[in-house]
Design a protein around this motif. Sequence first.
Motif, mmCIF file in Angstrom:
data_model
loop_
_atom_site.group_PDB
_atom_site.id
_atom_site.type_symbol
_atom_site.label_atom_id
_atom_site.label_comp_id
_atom_site.label_asym_id
_atom_site.label_seq_id
_atom_site.Cartn_x
_atom_site.Cartn_y
_atom_site.Cartn_z
ATOM 1 N N LYS A 115 -3.538 -2.773 1.516
ATOM 2 C CA LYS A 115 -3.573 -2.842 0.054
ATOM 3 C C LYS A 115 -4.988 -2.485 -0.386
ATOM 4 O O LYS A 115 -5.935 -3.186 -0.079
ATOM 5 N N LYS A 163 -4.596 -1.181 -6.361
ATOM 6 C CA LYS A 163 -3.187 -1.230 -6.774
ATOM 7 C C LYS A 163 -2.246 -0.549 -5.786
ATOM 8 O O LYS A 163 -1.040 -0.541 -5.993
ATOM 9 N N TYR A 164 -2.793 0.032 -4.737
ATOM 10 C CA TYR A 164 -2.016 0.942 -3.903
ATOM 11 C C TYR A 164 -1.783 0.406 -2.494
ATOM 12 O O TYR A 164 -2.675 -0.174 -1.881
ATOM 13 N N SER A 165 -0.591 0.656 -1.987
ATOM 14 C CA SER A 165 -0.239 0.319 -0.610
ATOM 15 C C SER A 165 -0.329 1.599 0.202
ATOM 16 O O SER A 165 0.540 2.472 0.100
ATOM 17 N N ALA A 221 -3.375 9.788 -1.016
ATOM 18 C CA ALA A 221 -4.373 8.968 -1.701
ATOM 19 C C ALA A 221 -5.757 9.437 -1.257
ATOM 20 O O ALA A 221 -6.077 9.405 -0.073
ATOM 21 N N LEU A 225 -6.940 8.901 -6.994
ATOM 22 C CA LEU A 225 -6.961 7.554 -7.568
ATOM 23 C C LEU A 225 -7.661 7.536 -8.925
ATOM 24 O O LEU A 225 -7.247 6.796 -9.824
ATOM 25 N N SER A 232 -5.849 6.649 -12.553
ATOM 26 C CA SER A 232 -6.337 5.621 -13.478
ATOM 27 C C SER A 232 -6.249 6.072 -14.930
ATOM 28 O O SER A 232 -6.299 5.252 -15.844
ATOM 29 N N GLU A 266 0.043 7.508 -11.654
ATOM 30 C CA GLU A 266 -0.210 6.209 -11.022
ATOM 31 C C GLU A 266 1.090 5.624 -10.484
ATOM 32 O O GLU A 266 1.150 5.141 -9.349
ATOM 33 N N SER A 267 2.142 5.688 -11.270
ATOM 34 C CA SER A 267 3.445 5.187 -10.844
ATOM 35 C C SER A 267 3.956 5.957 -9.625
ATOM 36 O O SER A 267 4.516 5.363 -8.703
ATOM 37 N N LYS A 326 2.056 4.680 -6.618
ATOM 38 C CA LYS A 326 2.465 3.309 -6.288
ATOM 39 C C LYS A 326 3.846 3.265 -5.646
ATOM 40 O O LYS A 326 4.126 2.393 -4.824
ATOM 41 N N ASN A 327 4.719 4.174 -6.028
ATOM 42 C CA ASN A 327 6.101 4.137 -5.556
ATOM 43 C C ASN A 327 6.390 5.057 -4.387
ATOM 44 O O ASN A 327 7.525 5.115 -3.913
#
Length: 98
Positions: free
Chosen positions: A4, A7-9, A38, A43, A47, A53-54, A57-58
């Motif tokens: 992590k 906000k990102y995995s 990434a 990143l 922002s 961003e979505s 994240k997904n």
Amino acid sequence: MLIKLGKYSISNRGLAGDVGFALQAIKNKSIGTYMACANPHSLVVASKDALFESALKNADILVPDGTGIIIAAKILGLPCTEKVAGTDFFLGLSRKAQ
């Protein structure tokens, strides 16, 4: 395996692990599975762009595509040591999919 970072995995599977994960998704006929890259630039762009961003994240596979990500992980004590460039992922997946 994921780390992590903000906000990102982000994946810390390494190139072979990420390619293997993608091949397994293909074999399982997982619909809508996707990878993204990434890096510090992506990143920063994310922002300022909620849709991007979505998407990051997904992502099912978010590879650490940038030395800046590896350095940030090291500073934060996160176990991510292998940069996986998007082109390396694509070429690795292409080789294994033959």
